[in-house]
Design an enzyme around this catalytic site. Structure first.
Site, PDB file in Angstrom:
ATOM      1  N   ALA A  80       2.238  -0.542  -3.054  1.00 31.56           N
ATOM      2  CA  ALA A  80       1.832  -1.827  -2.466  1.00 31.56           C
ATOM      3  C   ALA A  80       2.323  -2.952  -3.354  1.00 31.56           C
ATOM      4  CB  ALA A  80       0.307  -1.917  -2.371  1.00 31.56           C
ATOM      5  N   SER A 123      -9.059  -1.240  -1.034  1.00 29.23           N
ATOM      6  CA  SER A 123      -9.445  -2.008  -2.223  1.00 29.23           C
ATOM      7  C   SER A 123     -10.749  -2.777  -2.022  1.00 29.23           C
ATOM      8  CB  SER A 123      -8.321  -3.006  -2.536  1.00 29.23           C
ATOM      9  OG  SER A 123      -8.771  -3.990  -3.436  1.00 29.23           O
ATOM     10  N   GLU A 125     -11.072  -5.624  -2.913  1.00 29.18           N
ATOM     11  CA  GLU A 125     -10.688  -6.993  -2.542  1.00 29.18           C
ATOM     12  C   GLU A 125     -10.959  -7.255  -1.063  1.00 29.18           C
ATOM     13  OE1 GLU A 125      -9.154  -9.895  -4.222  1.00 29.18           O
ATOM     14  OE2 GLU A 125     -10.350  -8.840  -5.688  1.00 29.18           O
ATOM     15  N   TYR A 147      -3.463 -10.720  -0.184  1.00 32.92           N
ATOM     16  CA  TYR A 147      -3.532  -9.303  -0.563  1.00 32.92           C
ATOM     17  C   TYR A 147      -4.733  -8.634   0.115  1.00 32.92           C
ATOM     18  CZ  TYR A 147      -4.579  -5.176  -3.424  1.00 32.92           C
ATOM     19  OH  TYR A 147      -4.884  -3.902  -3.846  1.00 32.92           O
ATOM     20  N   ASN A 176     -11.889  -2.242  -9.127  1.00 33.89           N
ATOM     21  CA  ASN A 176     -10.879  -2.390 -10.194  1.00 33.89           C
ATOM     22  C   ASN A 176     -10.922  -1.206 -11.150  1.00 33.89           C
ATOM     23  OD1 ASN A 176     -11.712  -5.012  -9.149  1.00 33.89           O
ATOM     24  ND2 ASN A 176     -10.275  -5.879 -10.627  1.00 33.89           N
ATOM     25  N   HIS A 177      -9.751  -0.661 -11.425  1.00 31.69           N
ATOM     26  CA  HIS A 177      -9.669   0.394 -12.437  1.00 31.69           C
ATOM     27  C   HIS A 177      -8.436   0.148 -13.295  1.00 31.69           C
ATOM     28  CE1 HIS A 177      -8.115   1.735  -8.551  1.00 31.69           C
ATOM     29  NE2 HIS A 177      -7.145   2.311  -9.237  1.00 31.69           N
ATOM     30  N   VAL A 187      -5.711  -9.061 -15.539  1.00 30.31           N
ATOM     31  CA  VAL A 187      -6.425  -9.738 -16.614  1.00 30.31           C
ATOM     32  C   VAL A 187      -6.798  -8.814 -17.780  1.00 30.31           C
ATOM     33  CG1 VAL A 187      -8.844  -9.581 -15.788  1.00 30.31           C
ATOM     34  CG2 VAL A 187      -8.047 -11.633 -16.979  1.00 30.31           C
ATOM     35  N   THR A 188      -7.173  -7.580 -17.485  1.00 32.56           N
ATOM     36  CA  THR A 188      -7.618  -6.683 -18.569  1.00 32.56           C
ATOM     37  C   THR A 188      -6.490  -6.411 -19.558  1.00 32.56           C
ATOM     38  OG1 THR A 188      -7.030  -4.790 -17.192  1.00 32.56           O
ATOM     39  CG2 THR A 188      -9.341  -5.513 -17.141  1.00 32.56           C
ATOM     40  N   ARG A 189      -5.357  -6.054 -19.025  1.00 27.96           N
ATOM     41  CA  ARG A 189      -4.217  -5.696 -19.889  1.00 27.96           C
ATOM     42  C   ARG A 189      -3.640  -6.947 -20.544  1.00 27.96           C
ATOM     43  NH1 ARG A 189       0.197  -2.222 -20.309  1.00 27.96           N
ATOM     44  NH2 ARG A 189       0.490  -2.177 -22.572  1.00 27.96           N
TER      45      ARG A 189
HETATM   46  P1  NAP Z   1       0.741  -0.762  -9.423  1.00 29.81           P
HETATM   47  O1  NAP Z   1       0.666  -0.286 -10.836  1.00 29.81           O
HETATM   48  O2  NAP Z   1       1.091  -2.179  -9.145  1.00 29.81           O
HETATM   49  O3  NAP Z   1       1.804   0.174  -8.673  1.00 29.81           O
HETATM   50  C1  NAP Z   1       2.311  -0.166  -7.416  1.00 29.81           C
HETATM   51  C2  NAP Z   1       3.389   0.835  -7.045  1.00 29.81           C
HETATM   52  O4  NAP Z   1       3.890   0.519  -5.745  1.00 29.81           O
HETATM   53  C3  NAP Z   1       4.604   0.842  -7.982  1.00 29.81           C
HETATM   54  O5  NAP Z   1       5.026   2.174  -8.144  1.00 29.81           O
HETATM   55  C4  NAP Z   1       5.638   0.066  -7.200  1.00 29.81           C
HETATM   56  O6  NAP Z   1       6.964   0.380  -7.532  1.00 29.81           O
HETATM   57  C5  NAP Z   1       5.320   0.550  -5.792  1.00 29.81           C
HETATM   58  N1  NAP Z   1       5.834  -0.334  -4.744  1.00 29.81           N
HETATM   59  C6  NAP Z   1       5.606  -1.655  -4.596  1.00 29.81           C
HETATM   60  N2  NAP Z   1       6.234  -2.113  -3.495  1.00 29.81           N
HETATM   61  C7  NAP Z   1       6.884  -1.056  -2.960  1.00 29.81           C
HETATM   62  C8  NAP Z   1       7.714  -0.891  -1.813  1.00 29.81           C
HETATM   63  N3  NAP Z   1       8.012  -1.920  -1.008  1.00 29.81           N
HETATM   64  N4  NAP Z   1       8.191   0.336  -1.541  1.00 29.81           N
HETATM   65  C9  NAP Z   1       7.920   1.396  -2.360  1.00 29.81           C
HETATM   66  N5  NAP Z   1       7.149   1.296  -3.468  1.00 29.81           N
HETATM   67  C10 NAP Z   1       6.648   0.081  -3.747  1.00 29.81           C
HETATM   68  O7  NAP Z   1      -0.627  -0.467  -8.649  1.00 29.81           O
HETATM   69  P2  NAP Z   1      -1.866   0.492  -9.072  1.00 29.81           P
HETATM   70  O8  NAP Z   1      -2.800  -0.285  -9.905  1.00 29.81           O
HETATM   71  O9  NAP Z   1      -1.345   1.795  -9.520  1.00 29.81           O
HETATM   72  O10 NAP Z   1      -2.580   0.653  -7.654  1.00 29.81           O
HETATM   73  C11 NAP Z   1      -2.200   1.679  -6.749  1.00 29.81           C
HETATM   74  C12 NAP Z   1      -2.642   1.297  -5.346  1.00 29.81           C
HETATM   75  O11 NAP Z   1      -4.054   1.108  -5.324  1.00 29.81           O
HETATM   76  C13 NAP Z   1      -2.067  -0.016  -4.826  1.00 29.81           C
HETATM   77  O12 NAP Z   1      -1.911   0.122  -3.440  1.00 29.81           O
HETATM   78  C14 NAP Z   1      -3.139  -1.039  -5.112  1.00 29.81           C
HETATM   79  O13 NAP Z   1      -3.042  -2.128  -4.221  1.00 29.81           O
HETATM   80  C15 NAP Z   1      -4.372  -0.194  -4.870  1.00 29.81           C
HETATM   81  N6  NAP Z   1      -5.589  -0.564  -5.591  1.00 29.81           N
HETATM   82  C16 NAP Z   1      -5.535  -0.732  -6.936  1.00 29.81           C
HETATM   83  C17 NAP Z   1      -6.707  -1.006  -7.624  1.00 29.81           C
HETATM   84  C18 NAP Z   1      -6.716  -1.155  -9.131  1.00 29.81           C
HETATM   85  O14 NAP Z   1      -7.705  -1.691  -9.642  1.00 29.81           O
HETATM   86  N7  NAP Z   1      -5.702  -0.693  -9.829  1.00 29.81           N
HETATM   87  C19 NAP Z   1      -7.915  -1.103  -6.930  1.00 29.81           C
HETATM   88  C20 NAP Z   1      -7.912  -0.897  -5.550  1.00 29.81           C
HETATM   89  C21 NAP Z   1      -6.743  -0.616  -4.888  1.00 29.81           C
HETATM   90  P3  NAP Z   1       7.786  -0.411  -8.671  1.00 29.81           P
HETATM   91  O15 NAP Z   1       7.438   0.279  -9.971  1.00 29.81           O
HETATM   92  O16 NAP Z   1       9.191  -0.226  -8.244  1.00 29.81           O
HETATM   93  O17 NAP Z   1       7.320  -1.838  -8.637  1.00 29.81           O
HETATM   94  O1  F7E Z   2      -8.076 -10.372 -11.854  1.00 32.82           O
HETATM   95  C1  F7E Z   2      -9.608 -13.414 -13.209  1.00 32.82           C
HETATM   96  C2  F7E Z   2      -9.078 -13.449 -11.790  1.00 32.82           C
HETATM   97  O2  F7E Z   2      -5.647  -9.875 -11.559  1.00 32.82           O
HETATM   98  C3  F7E Z   2      -9.416 -10.089 -12.140  1.00 32.82           C
HETATM   99  C4  F7E Z   2      -5.814  -5.367  -8.451  1.00 32.82           C
HETATM  100  O3  F7E Z   2      -5.655  -4.077  -8.988  1.00 32.82           O
HETATM  101  O4  F7E Z   2      -8.187  -5.179  -8.506  1.00 32.82           O
HETATM  102  C5  F7E Z   2      -7.111  -5.967  -8.950  1.00 32.82           C
HETATM  103  O5  F7E Z   2      -7.224  -7.290  -8.446  1.00 32.82           O
HETATM  104  C6  F7E Z   2     -10.193 -11.378 -12.274  1.00 32.82           C
HETATM  105  C7  F7E Z   2      -9.965 -12.387 -11.154  1.00 32.82           C
HETATM  106  O6  F7E Z   2      -7.409  -8.234 -10.728  1.00 32.82           O
HETATM  107  C8  F7E Z   2      -6.912 -14.504 -15.376  1.00 32.82           C
HETATM  108  O7  F7E Z   2      -9.222 -14.758 -11.233  1.00 32.82           O
HETATM  109  C9  F7E Z   2      -9.011 -14.952 -15.104  1.00 32.82           C
HETATM  110  O8  F7E Z   2     -11.192 -12.960 -10.784  1.00 32.82           O
HETATM  111  O9  F7E Z   2      -7.015  -8.444 -13.114  1.00 32.82           O
HETATM  112  P1  F7E Z   2      -6.937  -9.217 -11.874  1.00 32.82           P
HETATM  113  P2  F7E Z   2      -7.981  -8.461  -9.253  1.00 32.82           P
HETATM  114  O10 F7E Z   2      -7.528  -9.729  -8.663  1.00 32.82           O
HETATM  115  O11 F7E Z   2      -9.441  -8.203  -9.296  1.00 32.82           O
HETATM  116  C10 F7E Z   2      -8.305  -5.047  -7.079  1.00 32.82           C
HETATM  117  C11 F7E Z   2      -9.473  -4.141  -6.793  1.00 32.82           C
HETATM  118  C12 F7E Z   2      -7.046  -4.639  -6.429  1.00 32.82           C
HETATM  119  O12 F7E Z   2      -7.058  -3.972  -5.407  1.00 32.82           O
HETATM  120  C13 F7E Z   2      -5.799  -5.270  -6.924  1.00 32.82           C
HETATM  121  O13 F7E Z   2      -4.657  -4.505  -6.554  1.00 32.82           O
HETATM  122  O14 F7E Z   2      -9.779 -12.035 -13.473  1.00 32.82           O
HETATM  123  N1  F7E Z   2      -8.694 -13.995 -14.199  1.00 32.82           N
HETATM  124  N2  F7E Z   2      -7.940 -15.286 -15.816  1.00 32.82           N
HETATM  125  C14 F7E Z   2      -7.395 -13.697 -14.332  1.00 32.82           C
HETATM  126  N3  F7E Z   2      -6.630 -12.807 -13.708  1.00 32.82           N
HETATM  127  C15 F7E Z   2      -5.328 -12.686 -14.101  1.00 32.82           C
HETATM  128  N4  F7E Z   2      -4.547 -11.765 -13.506  1.00 32.82           N
HETATM  129  N5  F7E Z   2      -4.814 -13.481 -15.105  1.00 32.82           N
HETATM  130  C16 F7E Z   2      -5.561 -14.401 -15.775  1.00 32.82           C
HETATM  131  O15 F7E Z   2      -5.068 -15.094 -16.645  1.00 32.82           O
END
Ligand code: NAP
Ligand code: F7E
Length: 321
Positions: A80, A123, A125, A147, A176-177, A187-189
Site C-alpha cells: 500500500a 487499519s 486509521e 489514506y 499502529n505497530h 513518528v516512532t522511528r
Molecule cells: P510499509 O513498510 O510502508 O510497506 C509497504 C509495502 O508496500 C512496501 O513493500 C512497498 O514497496 C509496497 N508497495 C507500495 N506501493 C506498491 C505498489 N503500487 N505495488 C506493489 N507494492 C507496493 O508498510 P507496513 O508498515 O509494512 O504495513 C503493511 C500494510 O499494513 C500496509 O498496507 C499498511 O497500510 C498496513 N497497516 C500498517 C500499519 C502499521 O502500523 N504498520 C497499521 C495498519 C495497517 P517498496 O519497498 O517498493 O516501496
Molecule cells: O503518526 C503524529 C501524527 O505517521 C502517528 C501507519 O502505519 O499507523 C500509521 O499511521 C502520530 C500522528 O503514523 C510527527 O500527527 C507528530 O498523530 O507515525 P505516524 P499514523 O499516521 O498513525 C496506521 C495504523 C496505519 O495504518 C498507517 O499505515 O504522530 N506526529 N509529529 C507525527 N507523525 C509523523 N509521521 N511525523 C512527525 O513529525
C-alpha cells in the site's frame, strides 16, 4: 509444502511475515515492484530463501501473473501507499494503490486461484474521528485522511468478495505497530533515529508535529502472527489487532530520550510543517475478539518497544554515521 504470496514484502510487516512463514516451512513468494535503486534492506537476510516475482498493485496483469507463478494457498496483501502524512499530497495515487490495488489483488486471486485464503491489511486509521472507545470490530468508520478513506474501500471490497464469491477473505484491522524496520518517516522511528543521532552528536534537534496525538502502539513481530492465525481458522472473519493501551507521542518522546539519559525538552521543537490537515486524536483498540477466537496476545510492551528501537538506532548510527 504450503505456499504463500506476500505483497509488500520489502516493507516492515512483509519482512517479519516472511520470516514467520519460513519458520513454519512455507514456500514464500514476494511481489516486488520495480524501483530505480534496490530497497532490500528489510529482507536482505532472506533473499536466498524466498522467491521474488515482479508486479505492481496498479497493474492487474502483473498480479494475475504473480498468482499464476506462485499458485498460493495464502495471499497476504500488505502492499500500500502506507504513509498517512503523504496521503493528502498524493491522494489520487493513494486511492489507486491503497484502495483499488486491493480490488486488483482480489480479482487476480478470484480469476486464477479462488480457493486461496486472502488477508487484507486494514487499519485503525479507518476509525479516524472515533465513534467509541475502545474501538472494536463493530465500531463505525470515520476516516480522517485520504489514506484512511482508501483503507475503508479496501476493507469493504474484501468483505464483499467474501460475501459475493464465498472466497476465504479476512481483514485485520491493525492498530499502529512498529519495529526497528519501521520507515524513517513514521513518528516512532523518526524519534528513535533522532534520539540516537543526538546522543552520538550527529544531530542537534528533533522537529515534530502534534505531540498530543494518542496511539495504541504494538510490535510488528507480534502483529504478523495474528495475520497468519486469521488464515488458519475454519471461517474467514475480521479482527481488531491492538494492545489495548494508548500513549501520546509525547510519552514516546520522553521514554526514548530518558533511555539515553537526555531531557527531551532540550531538543524537541514543534513545527507546523508536521501538523496534518485533519488529525486522528485518539486510537485505542480492543483485542478481545482476537484473544478469544485466535488466542492472540501481544508480547512486547510499549516501554520495551521504545527501548529496543532506540538501541537498534544507536547501533546503526554508530556503524553508519
Ligand atoms: P510499509 O513498510 O510502508 O510497506 C509497504 C509495502 O508496500 C512496501 O513493500 C512497498 O514497496 C509496497 N508497495 C507500495 N506501493 C506498491 C505498489 N503500487 N505495488 C506493489 N507494492 C507496493 O508498510 P507496513 O508498515 O509494512 O504495513 C503493511 C500494510 O499494513 C500496509 O498496507 C499498511 O497500510 C498496513 N497497516 C500498517 C500499519 C502499521 O502500523 N504498520 C497499521 C495498519 C495497517 P517498496 O519497498 O517498493 O516501496
Ligand atoms: O503518526 C503524529 C501524527 O505517521 C502517528 C501507519 O502505519 O499507523 C500509521 O499511521 C502520530 C500522528 O503514523 C510527527 O500527527 C507528530 O498523530 O507515525 P505516524 P499514523 O499516521 O498513525 C496506521 C495504523 C496505519 O495504518 C498507517 O499505515 O504522530 N506526529 N509529529 C507525527 N507523525 C509523523 N509521521 N511525523 C512527525 O513529525
Amino acid at each position: 509444502m504450503k505456499k504463500a504470496l506476500i505483497t509488500g514484502i520489502t516493507g516492515q510487516d512483509g519482512s517479519y511475515l516472511a520470516e514467520l512463514l519460513l519458520s513454519k516451512g512455507y514456500k514464500v513468494y514476494g511481489l516486488k515492484r520495480r524501483t530505480a535503486t534496490p530497497n532490500f534492506e528489510n529482507i536482505k537476510h532472506l533473499l536466498d530463501q524466498i522467491e521474488l516475482v515482479p508486479g505492481d498493485l496498479l497493474d492487474l496483469s502483473s498480479l494475475i501473473n504473480a498468482v499464476k507463478i506462485s499458485e498460493p494457498d495464502e495471499v497476504y496483501n500488505l502492499a500500500a501507499q502506507s504513509f498517512v502524512g503523504d496521503s493528502w499530497a498524493q491522494s489520487i495515487y493513494t486511492g489507486q494503490a491503497t484502495a483499488l490495488g486491493v480490488a486488483n489483488m482480489l480479482e487476480a486471486v478470484r480469476l486464477v486461484k479462488p480457493s486461496a485464503r486472502f488477508y487484507q491489511a486494514s487499519s485503525s486509521e479507518m476509525f479516524g474521528r472515533v465513534m467509541e472507545t475502545p474501538q472494536t470490530e463493530k465500531t463505525p468508520f470515520y476516516p480522517r485522511s485520504p489514506y484512511g478513506v482508501a483503507k475503508v474501500y479496501g476493507h469493504w471490497i474484501t468483505v464483499n468478495y467474501r460475501e459475493s464469491y464465498e472466497m476465504f477473505t479476512c481483514s485485520g484491522i491493525l492498530f499502529n505497530h512498529e519495529s526497528p524496520r519501521r520507515g524513517l518517516e513514521f513518528v516512532t522511528r523518526k524519534i528513535t533515529d533522532a534520539v540516537a543521532k543526538i546522543k552520538l552528536g550527529l544531530q542537534h534537534e528533533l522537529r515534530l508535529g502534534n505531540l498530543d496525538a494518542k496511539r495504541d502502539w504494538g510490535f510488528a513481530g507480534d502483529y504478523v502472527k495474528a495475520m497468519w492465525l486469521m488464515l488458519q481458522q475454519e471461517n474467514p472473519d475480521d479482527y481488531v489487532i491492538a494492545t489495548g493501551e494508548t500513549h501520546t507521542v509525547k510519552e514516546f518522546v520522553e521514554i526514548a530520550f530518558q533511555h539515553v539519559g537526555l531531557d527531551w525538552q532540550n531538543y524537541v521543537i514543534q513545527d507546523e510543517k508536521f501538523m496534518r490537515p485533519a488529525e486522528v486524536d485518539l486510537l485505542l483498540g480492543s483485542p478481545r475478539k482476537a484473544k478469544d477466537k485466535l488466542g492472540w496476545e501481544p508480547e512486547v510492551s510499549f516501554e520495551q518497544l521504545v527501548k529496543t528501537m532506540v538501541d537498534h538506532d544507536l547501533e546503526k548510527n554508530r556503524v553508519i554515521p
